[in-house]
Scaffold this active site. Sequence first.
Site, PDB file in Angstrom:
ATOM      1  N   SER D  74       0.818  -1.213   0.000  1.00 13.67           N
ATOM      2  CA  SER D  74       0.000   0.000   0.000  1.00 13.67           C
ATOM      3  C   SER D  74       0.854   1.266   0.000  1.00 13.67           C
ATOM      4  CB  SER D  74      -0.889   0.036   1.248  1.00 13.67           C
ATOM      5  OG  SER D  74      -1.647  -1.132   1.327  1.00 13.67           O
ATOM      6  N   LYS D 193       0.321 -11.326   6.413  1.00  6.39           N
ATOM      7  CA  LYS D 193       0.592 -10.008   6.976  1.00  6.39           C
ATOM      8  C   LYS D 193      -0.736  -9.464   7.445  1.00  6.39           C
ATOM      9  CE  LYS D 193       1.616  -5.234   5.811  1.00  6.39           C
ATOM     10  NZ  LYS D 193       1.815  -4.218   4.765  1.00  6.39           N
TER      11      LYS D 193
END
Lengths: 324, 324, 324, 324
Positions: D74, D193
């Site tokens: 991101s 994650k």
Amino acid sequence: MQRARVWRNLGPLCLAAWSRTHSRAAAARLDLSGIYPPIATPFTAGEEVDHRKLEENLHKYAQMPFKGLVVQGSNGEYPYLTEEEQVEVVRAVRRALPPGKLLMAGSGCESTRATVQLTEKMAAAGADAVLVLTPCFYKGRMDGCALVQHYTKVADCSPVPVVLYNVPANTGLDLPLEAVVHLSQHPNIVGCKDSGGDITRIGLIVHKTQTQDFQVLAGSAGFLMAAYCVGAVGGVCALANVLGRELCELQRLCWLGRWEEARVLQQRLIEPNAAVTRKLGVPALKQAMEWFGFHGGACRSPLQPLTAAETEQLRREFASNGWL
Amino acid sequence: MQRARVWRNLGPLCLAAWSRTHSRAAAARLDLSGIYPPIATPFTAGEEVDHRKLEENLHKYAQMPFKGLVVQGSNGEYPYLTEEEQVEVVRAVRRALPPGKLLMAGSGCESTRATVQLTEKMAAAGADAVLVLTPCFYKGRMDGCALVQHYTKVADCSPVPVVLYNVPANTGLDLPLEAVVHLSQHPNIVGCKDSGGDITRIGLIVHKTQTQDFQVLAGSAGFLMAAYCVGAVGGVCALANVLGRELCELQRLCWLGRWEEARVLQQRLIEPNAAVTRKLGVPALKQAMEWFGFHGGACRSPLQPLTAAETEQLRREFASNGWL
Amino acid sequence: MQRARVWRNLGPLCLAAWSRTHSRAAAARLDLSGIYPPIATPFTAGEEVDHRKLEENLHKYAQMPFKGLVVQGSNGEYPYLTEEEQVEVVRAVRRALPPGKLLMAGSGCESTRATVQLTEKMAAAGADAVLVLTPCFYKGRMDGCALVQHYTKVADCSPVPVVLYNVPANTGLDLPLEAVVHLSQHPNIVGCKDSGGDITRIGLIVHKTQTQDFQVLAGSAGFLMAAYCVGAVGGVCALANVLGRELCELQRLCWLGRWEEARVLQQRLIEPNAAVTRKLGVPALKQAMEWFGFHGGACRSPLQPLTAAETEQLRREFASNGWL
Amino acid sequence: MQRARVWRNLGPLCLAAWSRTHSRAAAARLDLSGIYPPIATPFTAGEEVDHRKLEENLHKYAQMPFKGLVVQGSNGEYPYLTEEEQVEVVRAVRRALPPGKLLMAGSGCESTRATVQLTEKMAAAGADAVLVLTPCFYKGRMDGCALVQHYTKVADCSPVPVVLYNVPANTGLDLPLEAVVHLSQHPNIVGCKDSGGDITRIGLIVHKTQTQDFQVLAGSAGFLMAAYCVGAVGGVCALANVLGRELCELQRLCWLGRWEEARVLQQRLIEPNAAVTRKLGVPALKQAMEWFGFHGGACRSPLQPLTAAETEQLRREFASNGWL
């Protein structure tokens, strides 16, 4: 007379007791249609209920074409009043209310037993109907089944008709549509007030309860016209504390089918309404009341007065729509 | 002695009055560290408080290495009790509690004045400290400023130390971190219970209050070990009603730095804890209490008993982790 | 000609370039009023775009009184198509569309530059207007300022008029009302599609853009009548893929002011609409299309086909309202 | 070799193909433990990828004790890059990365087929593993079943091990815990994650996958120490772009069991971390990189640069914790 279907065990004895002394016909005669201000509670400087100011407000409201008044709704700061204060305000309103006007009193508590008891006290104090908020503290367990049980028990025991009250912005809970439809069959449940503003839901409630003489009230002025459009019969609107005549006029235009005029008026009401509800809340409602000739005054703590910037914002929302 | 800074006008007279009779040193002596069950309230078949069963539970809890008990927390169904019942339960617990154990009583109401009054009653009934839930009905207006005012007034007036209580799952409101940090400076606010489970927030509260002798309690067993790891001093855990010894053992392992053993134990507690809190709530907590030798029993309405499928799920969550 | 006010620096050069070749008058001539199905994309068994089935659907839609078609909306599974596939479908629709029907193509991407480029490709492929979804991945930073910048740049550069597209259920983001009002002043932004269903917001958008010739389209059939009531000019409705004639009839009744008949029809559409959108999504839309004589078929992965129970639920929602 | 159980039909042929050429043993050899910066993408003034600045950053990162780098997470603004740019950056990082460091590349797309294709391209470009974001546009249909199907197909087809990637703040979707546990059995899925920060969930994932050699990475520096405490093996932390050595030191202290020192360091990292992630996002991360000797620079539109007030706030969050 139609009976509520049971989801689990809905206390048939209690319901039977109810049936002996009441009738669907009686409850059905209670016509809810029209506009109601959920009245604010004025306080003295020492945060006591100011009955003198309250009566002056009531005197002014008596001149307006309201269907009636809602007492101990969210805008009345009812969670901040003791039970004694709550009941005393209902008594005072009953005394001041002209004949023919409805008095709808909030009586929802977290537990079923407390709600039943407060409902009885409100009826004894002069309420024509009770408005029962969804219990919400244990949100995760307040599913349709629990809420149907709760409302059925309350309606079974209530001496006056019951109106369901859904206000997710305060409770964090949406009364499931299926529960509303189920409860609409109870002979002592005559309608609901929906403050969520989901017009699709309101249309669907009207649709799915159309055989039940079940009456839907819009819970806010922002979607009042749209609610009439899809079949609501009235509104309980905080803004009616401030612009009561205008909301009654909006209702009249909708009833007459004068939608173009209605739309112009409705649109001018959206921002002032948002300001005194969602955006700035009860302190703003009470401030606006002062500007329009009513007694608003301060809130009880922990509700804080508006800041200067908030007051200015509030004024702008009214002024830019031509109300100030 | 350090004083709370004012955000707006924090009632200096009231604070001055407090200072004459109290001292930071006194409040600071209240060491909160350890495990507390927020005790459940047993009811009779008629939904009355069952004091006999309550006392039998208390007798068993007295054998366990708890730091103390929390009375009138969420798991005690306090919103379903009358004020008289709430105070009477505190009195009963005080009588049954062995010397040296702390009694922390919930006293949070929606209005500041009611919270002040109930706080005084709880202290008079024997509470060593009060646990004060955030007022939440008018969520949109309960910003940091309003909450600081509320808690400051309560702490100013409370005869016993105050513990802040943040439980967003029930209230729909998160006590702002800045407000916690500000309030940590008040001499009569000694800590907080945080049930949100945001471990980053808990670590940050510990960090930003480290000069204040402010004590953080984890509000649930699911993140108890992680909370110790980042600096919490104990926990108020629903699951301690059921697996009290095990939670005290987890605390002991954390305090001794035996993290590997702690981790194994912690992991086996997550699913049972989630089952009796977030997933299935108080009815599940009371059911599990029955399985482990305590009196749980039914809840007050509108809380419903577990369905058969839910009971089976509850059993699985305990069994698959080796507890049943 | 009125210009958009700048919030920060809205690329005046680019806007100047736009002004040389376009005019507000031209964009304003694009009348959006009416009903649009956001068409589904049929796939082969191997999950390739099935152009033959698509054309058969288009042939049927050509017989209906739609204002036009929306291509590459959420219901077209556009996030699952490559850019080449997206553009190719637009070309195919253009070829099949009768003269006088509008083709509105989705062209929203996460980055401004990609949105500008796709907008140009859509215009070249035959789109009469583009429907631009709010970028949403970095929700926390997509405030009014960022979104105004984004849409201004896209509108400055677009060869065809731009329609704003707000669908919070998919994006987790609500295009701020202030941003809509600001953007309504841009000469190349002609309207918005709002799928959030907040009728108060829709009324307010109409109110605050009334001097701008800005056209609001309802984004779902569930609140279509209410949207007309408060001033919307049409609807982009997934359900129009299935019950296209009925939605056009609902529009006709609203336009004629035959609100009673409209209400009856509207209410029968709420549950089928909820089933093919919020409740069961695109797989349900495609299943229902099969029942009503269109090619729906399977979705691309990871969208899964309906389970048997879901199919049954879907059938019930249509049947209980008299459509099956 | 253990196989994934099927939920519906998980493409056994594809899995069989996978088994012929891979082995659990091979995937299992990929040790993920350690710290990874999810690297930012520097742009030129014209918003093109600035490969020179990227390489200078990589040169500095090569001096730090990272386990490896995450590319196209991101923080790399991957939704704003074209696929060609995404792959080219991975190639550049591969070339610059010292031997023995892991390269984990983001390859998640909305459709399963696009994710499979991008995964193959990332592997071909030099990725040692892929980090696959949950598809999220059709949130309402992305239940455990759909997500298990998606990830199973991707893992079946991927030439390199797959790491699940859950980031609800961006996607509005939480990968269900049951799906994670199920997927942990797939021989080519080696870990996850988790950026949600729910430490109870992280502990439970560790607990329920303990027989699977499944590795959990904390997705943010704010809860890194707590994550180690409950069994995570490392972290992918935006803040590692700025304070990389400090995060590696925090990891070292946790591994050595020096929890007191770790806590002091962890607490100083919470506010800077919140500033560059949740509070102010990627523009703040890139600004902070500039202060600490890296190339950050501007973001692509529609991400806006920080305002002066935000920059000041960012500076305070670092300065008040002793980093500036």
